[in-house]
Design a protein around this motif. Structure first.
Motif, PDB file in Angstrom:
ATOM      1  N   TRP A 155      66.595  79.027  16.234  1.00  0.00           N
ATOM      2  CA  TRP A 155      65.887  78.403  17.357  1.00  0.00           C
ATOM      3  C   TRP A 155      66.828  78.314  18.557  1.00  0.00           C
ATOM      4  O   TRP A 155      67.838  77.637  18.500  1.00  0.00           O
ATOM      5  N   ARG A 156      66.486  79.045  19.604  1.00  0.00           N
ATOM      6  CA  ARG A 156      67.264  79.030  20.840  1.00  0.00           C
ATOM      7  C   ARG A 156      66.292  78.787  22.003  1.00  0.00           C
ATOM      8  O   ARG A 156      65.877  79.713  22.712  1.00  0.00           O
ATOM      9  N   PRO A 157      65.876  77.551  22.240  1.00  0.00           N
ATOM     10  CA  PRO A 157      64.828  77.278  23.222  1.00  0.00           C
ATOM     11  C   PRO A 157      65.245  77.615  24.645  1.00  0.00           C
ATOM     12  O   PRO A 157      66.407  77.455  25.028  1.00  0.00           O
ATOM     13  N   HIS A 158      64.267  78.059  25.407  1.00  0.00           N
ATOM     14  CA  HIS A 158      64.498  78.381  26.819  1.00  0.00           C
ATOM     15  C   HIS A 158      64.432  77.094  27.637  1.00  0.00           C
ATOM     16  O   HIS A 158      63.464  76.336  27.547  1.00  0.00           O
ATOM     17  N   VAL A 159      65.457  76.867  28.453  1.00  0.00           N
ATOM     18  CA  VAL A 159      65.529  75.622  29.222  1.00  0.00           C
ATOM     19  C   VAL A 159      64.820  75.707  30.566  1.00  0.00           C
ATOM     20  O   VAL A 159      64.798  74.732  31.311  1.00  0.00           O
ATOM     21  N   LYS A 160      64.240  76.850  30.884  1.00  0.00           N
ATOM     22  CA  LYS A 160      63.539  76.996  32.162  1.00  0.00           C
ATOM     23  C   LYS A 160      62.424  75.975  32.314  1.00  0.00           C
ATOM     24  O   LYS A 160      62.039  75.630  33.431  1.00  0.00           O
ATOM     25  N   THR A 161      61.897  75.491  31.187  1.00  0.00           N
ATOM     26  CA  THR A 161      60.801  74.528  31.235  1.00  0.00           C
ATOM     27  C   THR A 161      61.269  73.169  31.728  1.00  0.00           C
ATOM     28  O   THR A 161      60.673  72.584  32.634  1.00  0.00           O
ATOM     29  N   HIS A 162      62.340  72.655  31.147  1.00  0.00           N
ATOM     30  CA  HIS A 162      62.742  71.274  31.455  1.00  0.00           C
ATOM     31  C   HIS A 162      63.931  71.184  32.395  1.00  0.00           C
ATOM     32  O   HIS A 162      64.093  70.177  33.086  1.00  0.00           O
ATOM     33  N   LYS A 163      64.809  72.167  32.403  1.00  0.00           N
ATOM     34  CA  LYS A 163      65.984  72.186  33.288  1.00  0.00           C
ATOM     35  C   LYS A 163      66.801  70.898  33.192  1.00  0.00           C
ATOM     36  O   LYS A 163      67.418  70.451  34.163  1.00  0.00           O
ATOM     37  N   SER A 164      66.825  70.327  32.018  1.00  0.00           N
ATOM     38  CA  SER A 164      67.453  69.015  31.823  1.00  0.00           C
ATOM     39  C   SER A 164      68.467  69.050  30.694  1.00  0.00           C
ATOM     40  O   SER A 164      68.112  69.353  29.548  1.00  0.00           O
ATOM     41  N   PRO A 165      69.735  68.713  30.960  1.00  0.00           N
ATOM     42  CA  PRO A 165      70.707  68.627  29.864  1.00  0.00           C
ATOM     43  C   PRO A 165      70.355  67.536  28.860  1.00  0.00           C
ATOM     44  O   PRO A 165      70.695  67.646  27.680  1.00  0.00           O
ATOM     45  N   TRP A 166      69.655  66.503  29.311  1.00  0.00           N
ATOM     46  CA  TRP A 166      69.225  65.433  28.397  1.00  0.00           C
ATOM     47  C   TRP A 166      68.252  65.990  27.365  1.00  0.00           C
ATOM     48  O   TRP A 166      68.382  65.716  26.166  1.00  0.00           O
TER      49      TRP A 166
END
Length: 361
Positions: free
Chosen positions: A36-47
Motif C-alpha cells: 500500500w503506497r497511497p497517493h497524497v495528492k488527495t489530502h496534501k497533508s503530512p498529518w
C-alpha cells in the motif's frame, strides 16, 4: 457543528471516518498481498500521511516535487509518480534522492536520461518505474514493446535502478460488472509486461497500479504488487456514485454558509469554484458539483468564483440566510487544494486546524 462556529467556506475532515477508511484499505491490501503506497495528492497533508503510514502504508506516492519534499518528514520511501522534467524539478528531485529511497515514474528516454544526469551529479541513485498507458491516453509508454525499450535504457543509465512498471487506469470510473473485460485486459497487460521483461533480462520487483474507482477490484489485476489509490482516504461524491463507498464514509466536506435567498427557487452559498472546484461528475449520470450532506438531492448546480447555487425546485428545503451546510464535493482532491488549512473534527467534537502543507509547487 454549531452554526457560524467557523469562518466559511472551510474544509473539514472527520477524523473517525478518515481512520476507518485507512483501516479498511490497509486490511484490503494485506489480505490480497498488495503493498500500500497511497497517493497524497488527495489530502496534501503530512498529518494524514503519518496516519496512513501508521495504518500500514509502506510509503507514499506524490504528484509534485513539493508534495515529496513535504512528505519526506513523514517517510523516506517516496514515489514521484510524475516525470521530473525541467531544471528546477530535476534539481529538487535529485536532492530528495540524497535523503530518501526515491522512486520516479516516467515514460520517455529524455526524462530518464535527464534524471540519470541529475541524481548522478548529486552523488546518489533513484529507482525507476516505467509508466505504461493502460487506456487513459494521457501519459505512459504506448505499448509493451515501447515500455520494455525504455526499461532496458533505464537499466543501462548511471545512477538509475530499474524497479518495474506502473500504470493509472483513470478512464475506468466504476467497479461493477461492466468493467470485467477491462480488468481482464489490465491483468493481461501485466502478464505481457512481466513476460517481455523476463525475455529482456530485466528483474521486475514492482507493478504499481492506482485509482480509487477500481480500489476494491485491484486484486483482480493479477500480478500487480502495489496499490496507489489516493482518494480512498477521504472519498467523495464521485466515489459514492461509482459504487466504491457510501456517503457515510466520505471523510471530507466543505462547510458553506447560505448568503442569499433573494432569487426565488434557489439559495446561494459562499462556496464557489475557489472552494469546491468546477469538477463535473465523471462516469455517472448526475448533475452538479457537490451535494448537501444528508440530502443528496440538494445539488450545487451552478458556480461562480465565490458563489454556489443550489436549486430548490422539487425539494422541501427552506434554509435561512446564515445557516451553515456541509457539502460533499464531486472530487475531493480538487476541493482540498483550494484550502490552505483543514478543520479536523475529532470523535469528541473538538476541532483542530491543521495546514494543507503540500499545496503549491
Amino acid at each position: 457543528m454549531d452554526p457560524l462556529s467557523i469562518a466559511t467556506p472551510a474544509l473539514c475532515v472527520d477524523a473517525s471516518r478518515l481512520d476507518a477508511n485507512l483501516a479498511r484499505v490497509a486490511d484490503y491490501a494485506r489480505r490480497h498481498g498488495l503493498v500500500w503506497r497511497p497517493h497524497v495528492k488527495t489530502h496534501k497533508s503530512p498529518w494524514v500521511a503519518a496516519r496512513q503510514v501508521a495504518a500500514g502504508a509502506v510509503g507514499v506516492s506524490c504528484a509534485t516535487v513539493r508534495e515529496a519534499e513535504v512528505m519526506r518528514a513523514v517517510t523516506d520511501d517516496l514515489l514521484l509518480a510524475y516525470p521530473p522534467v525541467g531544471p528546477d524539478r530535476l534539481r529538487r528531485t535529485a536532492a530528495l534522492a540524497t535523503t530518501s529511497r526515491l522512486g520516479v515514474m516516467l515514460d520517455g528516454v529524455e526524462a530518464a536520461e535527464a534524471l540519470s544526469a541529475a541524481v548522478r551529479a548529486a552523488g546518489t541513485t533513484a529507482r525507476v518505474l516505467v509508466e505504461v498507458d493502460a487506456g487513459m491516453r494521457r501519459t505512459g509508454a504506448a505499448d509493451v514493446s515501447a515500455a520494455i525499450e525504455l526499461a532496458v535504457r533505464a537499466a543501462e543509465l548511471p545512477a538509475l535502478t530499474f524497479d518495474g512498471f506502473g500504470f493509472y487506469p483513470g478512464h475506468l470510473r466504476t467497479i461493477g460488472p461492466e468493467i470485467d473485460g477491462a480488468i481482464a485486459d489490465l491483468a493481461r497487460l501485466v502478464a505481457e509486461l512481466r513476460e517481455a521483461a523476463q525475455r529482456a533480462g530485466l528483474a521486475v520487483a514492482t507493478i504499481s497500479c492506482g485509482s480509487t474507482p477500481l480500489l476494491w477490484r485491484s486484486h483482480e489485476i493479477v500480478g500487480a504488487t502495489e496499490l496507489r489509490a489516493g482518494t480512498a482516504a477521504y472519498f467523495d461524491r464521485t466515489s459514492v456514485l461509482g459504487g466504491v463507498c457510501t456517503f457515510e464514509e466520505c471523510a471530507v466536506t466543505v462547510v458553506a454558509t447560505v448568503v442569499s435567498t433573494a432569487v426565488p427557487g434557489q439559495v446561494v452559498l459562499d462556496a464557489g469554484v475557489k472552494a469546491i472546484g468546477r469538477e463535473p461528475m465523471r462516469g455517472a449520470d448526475a448533475p452538479g458539483y457537490a451535494c448537501v450532506v444528508g440530502r443528496p438531492d440538494l445539488v450545487v448546480t451552478r458556480l461562480s468564483e465565490e458563489h454556489g447555487v443550489v436549486a430548490l425546485e422539487g425539494t422541501d428545503w427552506s434554509p435561512r440566510v446564515g445557516d451553515q451546510v456541509r457539502l460533499v464535493p464531486n472530487h475531493a482532491c480538487v476541493a482540498v487544494h483550494n484550502f490552505d488549512a483543514m478543520h479536523v473534527i475529532d470523535p469528541d467534537g473538538r476541532v483542530e486546524v491543521l495546514p494543507v502543507a503540500a499545496r503549491g509547487r
